[in-house]
Design a protein around this motif. Structure first.
Motif, PDB file in Angstrom:
ATOM      1  N   VAL A  77      -6.442   6.393   7.658  1.00 27.70           N
ATOM      2  CA  VAL A  77      -6.511   6.648   6.214  1.00 27.70           C
ATOM      3  C   VAL A  77      -6.676   8.135   5.958  1.00 27.70           C
ATOM      4  O   VAL A  77      -5.789   8.800   5.439  1.00 27.70           O
ATOM      5  N   ALA A  78      -7.852   8.702   6.345  1.00 28.93           N
ATOM      6  CA  ALA A  78      -8.121  10.117   6.102  1.00 28.93           C
ATOM      7  C   ALA A  78      -9.218  10.586   7.039  1.00 28.93           C
ATOM      8  O   ALA A  78     -10.029   9.778   7.527  1.00 28.93           O
ATOM      9  N   PRO A  79      -9.281  11.892   7.323  1.00 30.43           N
ATOM     10  CA  PRO A  79     -10.351  12.411   8.176  1.00 30.43           C
ATOM     11  C   PRO A  79     -11.695  12.405   7.437  1.00 30.43           C
ATOM     12  O   PRO A  79     -11.749  12.259   6.218  1.00 30.43           O
ATOM     13  N   ARG A  80     -12.766  12.569   8.196  1.00 33.22           N
ATOM     14  CA  ARG A  80     -14.100  12.569   7.584  1.00 33.22           C
ATOM     15  C   ARG A  80     -14.260  13.771   6.645  1.00 33.22           C
ATOM     16  O   ARG A  80     -14.848  13.658   5.576  1.00 33.22           O
ATOM     17  N   GLY A 152       8.792  -5.104  -4.411  1.00 40.05           N
ATOM     18  CA  GLY A 152       8.316  -4.324  -3.268  1.00 40.05           C
ATOM     19  C   GLY A 152       7.801  -5.167  -2.118  1.00 40.05           C
ATOM     20  O   GLY A 152       7.912  -4.768  -0.956  1.00 40.05           O
ATOM     21  N   SER A 153       7.246  -6.329  -2.409  1.00 44.01           N
ATOM     22  CA  SER A 153       6.715  -7.188  -1.347  1.00 44.01           C
ATOM     23  C   SER A 153       7.794  -8.028  -0.681  1.00 44.01           C
ATOM     24  O   SER A 153       7.504  -8.772   0.266  1.00 44.01           O
ATOM     25  N   HIS A 206      -0.670  10.984  -2.248  1.00 41.87           N
ATOM     26  CA  HIS A 206      -1.381  11.978  -1.453  1.00 41.87           C
ATOM     27  C   HIS A 206      -2.553  12.565  -2.239  1.00 41.87           C
ATOM     28  O   HIS A 206      -3.645  12.781  -1.688  1.00 41.87           O
ATOM     29  N   TRP A 207      -2.314  12.819  -3.519  1.00 41.85           N
ATOM     30  CA  TRP A 207      -3.388  13.383  -4.344  1.00 41.85           C
ATOM     31  C   TRP A 207      -4.549  12.398  -4.478  1.00 41.85           C
ATOM     32  O   TRP A 207      -5.709  12.807  -4.554  1.00 41.85           O
ATOM     33  N   ALA A 223      -3.084   3.629  -1.182  1.00 37.15           N
ATOM     34  CA  ALA A 223      -2.326   4.849  -1.500  1.00 37.15           C
ATOM     35  C   ALA A 223      -1.433   5.237  -0.329  1.00 37.15           C
ATOM     36  O   ALA A 223      -0.297   5.673  -0.512  1.00 37.15           O
ATOM     37  N   ASN A 224      -1.967   5.074   0.896  1.00 37.75           N
ATOM     38  CA  ASN A 224      -1.135   5.338   2.078  1.00 37.75           C
ATOM     39  C   ASN A 224       0.098   4.449   2.098  1.00 37.75           C
ATOM     40  O   ASN A 224       1.223   4.903   2.377  1.00 37.75           O
ATOM     41  N   GLU A 225      -0.113   3.175   1.795  1.00 34.10           N
ATOM     42  CA  GLU A 225       0.983   2.216   1.865  1.00 34.10           C
ATOM     43  C   GLU A 225       2.064   2.524   0.848  1.00 34.10           C
ATOM     44  O   GLU A 225       3.259   2.425   1.136  1.00 34.10           O
ATOM     45  N   ARG A 226       1.662   2.891  -0.375  1.00 39.00           N
ATOM     46  CA  ARG A 226       2.660   3.216  -1.412  1.00 39.00           C
ATOM     47  C   ARG A 226       3.521   4.385  -0.963  1.00 39.00           C
ATOM     48  O   ARG A 226       4.747   4.356  -1.082  1.00 39.00           O
TER      49      ARG A 226
END
Length: 399
Positions: A77-80, A152-153, A206-207, A223-226
């Motif tokens: 997902v994202a770094p700490r 989309g699914s 990303h934002w 958000a990553n998936e989109r």
């Protein structure tokens, strides 16, 4: 309207050169980064160090390039901690679309009578043709984005629906614009969808991740998936769009009576080839995809090959050919053209010898594919094309 949009041919040529140069450079950068990150994602392997997995690393890849080793890691997902600086990949997409639209303006909108409109297809004014073209670009994004949200699914259903709409767009554009413009219009619509994915979906996703980290919250994996899904769409659209960018060099495709169908087939083959490389990046060599793509190209080339007519019939005097060429061709192909600043590719038809030396090119461009005159701006008739063809097949004799 046409006079308001008209520019000096020499100025138009320089605007064309500069915008095309920028468009190609930006496109190379955008496509290159897209290809790299798709390949990178497919090459990722689980991290070897358990501490990396605990830190949120979802995959890593070792690479060598330019004399050095690189270890690339991707977080689930994202770094700490939010790193600084954080490099974004967006301006290559924006610049490609903006320069492409500028090129549409310079080449197709400011010279609509030559490149966009074919009166034998649809009797449109410059304003009508330009408005329809821009409207189709906007509609392409709106409809595509709506379908992505609804379907989309169900990716296979979405892909089939989009293929149907692309086919409809190609067929409909073929009843509005010149053959050359149809390919550019459909390509611009696909490019608009791709740029729209970056501007409206990927970068906002990303934002979301960045702002969540700035606010001390855990980012939402959705958000990553989109962003990832729309990146995959762009990946499959890349090769089809690249073909449309270079299609004006191949009149045997856009000059065919079934140009719209040829376009759809080539777009599908382009996406099919991209699928082969996507699988290859994961370690799967689906050579049957490459073989079927090659067979599809070969079959298409055979099917659309122009059929030469017999040279039988009354002998065509050169004086008749010269009259057709002077009325329909020398507006561009002359030492002193009236439609352009200089004869394209330096080809001139001012003398009998010059006409005869380009007989095979005249046959290809004006007789078989009907790609010339551009947009049929000089209103060459089928009877005149037949005259040129019969003269060439009878040996292209001059006095």
């Amino acid at each position: 309207m046409a006079q308001l949009l008209a520019l000096d041919p020499y100025a138009t040529e320089w605007l064309n050169l500069l915008t095309r140069w920028l468009h190609v450079i930006a496109g190379i950068v955008w496509i290159g980064s897209s290809f790299y990150f798709i390949a990178l994602d497919n090459h990722l392997r689980p991290p070897e160090d358990p501490r990396d997995a605990e830190a949120g690393i979802g995959g890593e890849s070792w690479e060598i390039h330019g004399g050095g080793f690189y270890q690339v890691q991707k977080y689930r997902v994202a770094p700490r901690e939010l790193p600084e600086p954080l490099h974004w990949f967006k301006w290559e997409a924006y610049t490609t679309w903006l320069s492409g639209f500028a090129l549409m303006i310079v080449l197709y909108y400011l010279n609509a009578d030559q490149y966009l409109i074919d009166k034998s297809v649809a009797d449109l004014s410059t304003g009508e043709a330009v408005a329809i073209s821009i409207g189709l670009l906007a509609a392409a994004w709106i409809v595509y984005d709506l379908l992505c949200r609804v379907l989309g699914s169900r990716p296979l259903v979405l892909a089939a629906t989009l293929l149907g709409l692309v086919t409809l767009s190609a067929w409909g554009s073929g009843h509005l614009f010149s053959g050359r413009a149809v390919y550019i219009q459909v390509g611009a619509m696909l490019g608009t969808m791709m740029a729209g994915n970056v501007f409206f979906v990927i970068i906002p996703a990303h934002w979301e991740l960045v702002r969540a980290k700035q606010a001390g919250r855990e980012p939402d994996p959705a958000a990553n998936e989109r962003g990832k899904l729309r990146s995959v769409h762009n990946n499959y659209l890349t090769l089809p769009v690249v073909f449309t960018m270079i299609s004006n060099h191949f009149p045997s495709t856009y000059g065919h009576s079934y140009a719209w169908l040829i376009l759809v087939v080539l777009l599908v083959i382009g996406a099919w080839v991209r699928h082969f490389f996507n699988l290859r990046h994961t370690g799967r060599n689906a050579w049957w995809i490459a073989v079927t793509a090659a067979l599809g190209i070969a079959a298409l080339a055979v099917v659309i090959r122009p059929q030469e007519e017999s040279a039988a019939g009354a002998s065509v005097p050169f004086a008749q050919v010269k009259q057709v060429v002077e009325q329909r061709c020398t507006a561009c192909h002359s030492a002193h053209p009236t439609q352009v600043s200089a004869a394209p590719r330096g080809i001139k038809f001012d003398t009998p010898a010059e006409i005869r030396s380009q007989a095979s090119l005249i046959e290809q461009q004006a007789v078989l594919t009907k790609a010339m005159p551009l947009g049929n701006v000089t209103h060459m008739t089928q009877a005149e094309r037949n005259i040129l063809g019969r003269w060439i097949r009878q040996g292209a004799k001059i006095p």
